[in-house]
Design a protein around this motif. Structure first.
Motif, PDB file in Angstrom:
ATOM      1  N   LEU A   1      -8.267 -16.886 -20.838  1.00  0.00           N
ATOM      2  CA  LEU A   1      -8.451 -18.301 -21.129  1.00  0.00           C
ATOM      3  C   LEU A   1      -7.272 -19.116 -20.604  1.00  0.00           C
ATOM      4  CD1 LEU A   1      -9.832 -20.713 -22.543  1.00  0.00           C
ATOM      5  CD2 LEU A   1      -8.627 -20.034 -24.650  1.00  0.00           C
ATOM      6  N   MET A   2      -6.049 -18.622 -20.780  1.00  0.00           N
ATOM      7  CA  MET A   2      -4.868 -19.367 -20.355  1.00  0.00           C
ATOM      8  C   MET A   2      -4.785 -19.454 -18.832  1.00  0.00           C
ATOM      9  SD  MET A   2      -3.698 -20.511 -23.094  1.00  0.00           S
ATOM     10  CE  MET A   2      -2.285 -21.319 -22.338  1.00  0.00           C
ATOM     11  N   LYS A   3      -5.243 -18.420 -18.128  1.00  0.00           N
ATOM     12  CA  LYS A   3      -5.291 -18.498 -16.663  1.00  0.00           C
ATOM     13  C   LYS A   3      -6.241 -19.599 -16.211  1.00  0.00           C
ATOM     14  CE  LYS A   3      -4.121 -13.692 -15.550  1.00  0.00           C
ATOM     15  NZ  LYS A   3      -4.621 -12.414 -14.962  1.00  0.00           N
ATOM     16  N   PHE A   4      -7.359 -19.721 -16.911  1.00  0.00           N
ATOM     17  CA  PHE A   4      -8.309 -20.783 -16.608  1.00  0.00           C
ATOM     18  C   PHE A   4      -7.693 -22.158 -16.893  1.00  0.00           C
ATOM     19  CE2 PHE A   4     -11.532 -23.711 -18.354  1.00  0.00           C
ATOM     20  CZ  PHE A   4     -12.326 -23.890 -17.224  1.00  0.00           C
ATOM     21  N   LEU A   5      -6.995 -22.268 -18.042  1.00  0.00           N
ATOM     22  CA  LEU A   5      -6.377 -23.548 -18.395  1.00  0.00           C
ATOM     23  C   LEU A   5      -5.258 -23.916 -17.416  1.00  0.00           C
ATOM     24  CD1 LEU A   5      -6.237 -23.327 -22.298  1.00  0.00           C
ATOM     25  CD2 LEU A   5      -7.723 -24.770 -20.883  1.00  0.00           C
ATOM     26  N   LEU A   6      -4.500 -22.923 -16.954  1.00  0.00           N
ATOM     27  CA  LEU A   6      -3.463 -23.198 -15.962  1.00  0.00           C
ATOM     28  C   LEU A   6      -4.084 -23.779 -14.698  1.00  0.00           C
ATOM     29  CD1 LEU A   6      -0.563 -23.003 -14.843  1.00  0.00           C
ATOM     30  CD2 LEU A   6      -1.099 -20.666 -14.125  1.00  0.00           C
TER      31      LEU A   6
END
Length: 433
Positions: free
Chosen positions: A399-404
């Motif tokens: 999820l955090m890779k997507f948000l980045l």
């Protein structure tokens, strides 16, 4: 070149402001063979409040502009973003795709802006430093046809009489306040996010960190020793010269905006950092300085009546992450392309038709994405939402890779991955305004 020493006070285009947006615009216009006057009120080298961090989106613009960035000339590469919050540390590399390089950079604005301005000069722009533009010159129809200006010294004090510079097109790249835009009747929009950032530099062993560091929570101690959550979001960027750039930002969607001493918040946060980072009043190399971050197209239209806006003057800071340099340079590139096409037209009506297309082009490029960013800014302005997002989001690496990717606007336009498709579809379908 000085104001009084200008060989000619007329040009095809006048660009007001030699920051990243103005210098990029002037360089591209010079490459297109246009006669460009680049007017800068200060004298280089000069200080500018900024985090000094460049995401891969900004690096792409440097590559496109033709600016070399070798590490042995002071360009510090970074691999990605380290996120700190809710007692966790998550390190994410910049995504690999065909649209953006897989690295970011750090370079102080004192160096960066002068490098870009001199690149514009190399490509034919006529740079006049110490030239404080005081207002527009308009014709009977209210169209801008030039600017008035005064020569100023290194302290900003007027040193001579007023001068006039004339051109059929003027580009405002004069930052958040954009006095030129205001004089032409283009006020800021109140329905757009606005941020305030403060920063300073500390001598620190963290100077060679190869990740940009983002703090989602800022903690301090109250007089009783109890932990207190401060408003805002922070960063630590290693500059590679023995110092680190440390700063924080607060959005106007937060209740704390305008109601706290930002410099005091910064000091209280820094006091909690480990002693071996050596970040304290004794190692601070500059005063804490602040600047406004105009976001989400907060001044429009971006072209009308002979005046075109690039960068901060048009409110082009990313509402997701406060990044401005990439979008200043990007808008300068788009503006120069359209201006060059306009000057190739043989009639005033044809030229104007092309210039008017800049408004639609910028909305097409960034309008939907910035609308998403405005909604995001409204959400993270609520502390309870931010606490939940930090607590439950950080442990989920995918999820955090997507948000980045969405926050740094690094989706591949023709990407086949699910994340790229979602971001591009959301940006395309979200109404721009």
């Amino acid at each position: 070149m000085s104001v009084s020493g200008a060989a000619s006070t007329t040009a095809d285009v006048i660009v007001v402001g030699a920051g990243p947006g103005g210098s990029a615009t002037a360089a591209y216009l010079g490459m297109a063979g246009l006669d460009v006057l680049l007017l800068e009120k200060t004298h280089f080298p000069r200080e500018k409040v900024c985090g000094d961090g460049l995401t891969p989106r900004a690096v792409r613009e440097l590559i496109t502009l033709g600016i070399p960035t070798p590490e042995d000339e002071g360009w510090i590469r970074n691999k990605g973003l380290r996120i700190i919050g809710a007692g966790m540390r998550l390190q994410l590399d910049w995504p690999e795709n065909s649209a953006f390089p897989p690295y970011g950079l750090v370079r102080t604005r004192q160096d960066f802006d002068e490098i870009l301005a001199q690149h514009a000069v190399k490509n034919g722009a006529r740079l006049i430093e110490g030239c404080n533009v005081t207002g527009p010159i308009t014709d009977a129809a209210g169209r801008i046809v030039g600017v008035t200006a005064k020569a100023v010294d290194e302290r900003g004090r007027a040193t001579g009489q007023a001068h006039e510079f004339r051109a059929p097109l003027v580009i405002a790249a004069d930052g958040n306040s954009s006095r030129l835009s205001l004089a032409m009747g283009r006020e800021k929009r109140d329905d757009r996010p606005m941020g305030v950032a403060v920063r300073t530099y500390y001598t620190s062993p963290r100077t060679n960190d190869d990740y940009l560091e983002s703090w989602l929570e800022l903690w301090a101690k109250d007089p009783s020793g109890k932990d207190v959550l401060l408003p805002g979001y922070g960063w630590i960027f290693g500059v590679g010269d023995g110092t680190s750039n440390v700063g924080l930002g607060i959005l106007n969607t937060s209740k704390a905006f305008g109601n706290v001493d930002y410099k005091d918040v910064m000091r209280r946060w820094v006091e909690t950092m480990p002693g071996d980072w050596t970040m304290n009043d004794e190692t601070m190399t500059q005063p804490i300085r602040g600047a406004a971050l105009p976001m989400g197209f907060n001044r429009q239209p971006h072209y009308a009546d002979g005046l075109l806006l690039v960068g901060d003057s048009g409110g082009m800071v990313n509402p997701f992450n406060g990044e401005g340099i990439a979008y200043a340079m990007e808008s300068g590139r788009v503006a120069a392309e359209i201006v060059a096409q306009a000057f190739a037209r043989t009639s005033d009506a044809g030229r104007e038709r092309v210039l008017q297309s800049y408004n639609a082009r910028m909305k097409q490029e960034l309008g939907g994405y910035y609308t998403l960013g405005r909604h995001f800014a409204a959400l993270i302005g609520k502390p309870e939402v931010m606490r939940l997002a930090t607590k439950y989001g950080l442990p989920r690496t995918t999820l955090m890779k997507f948000l980045l990717k969405i926050m740094a606007n690094l989706a591949e336009p023709a990407g086949k991955g699910a994340g790229d498709r979602i971001i591009n579809t959301l940006s395309r379908l979200t109404p721009d305004a």
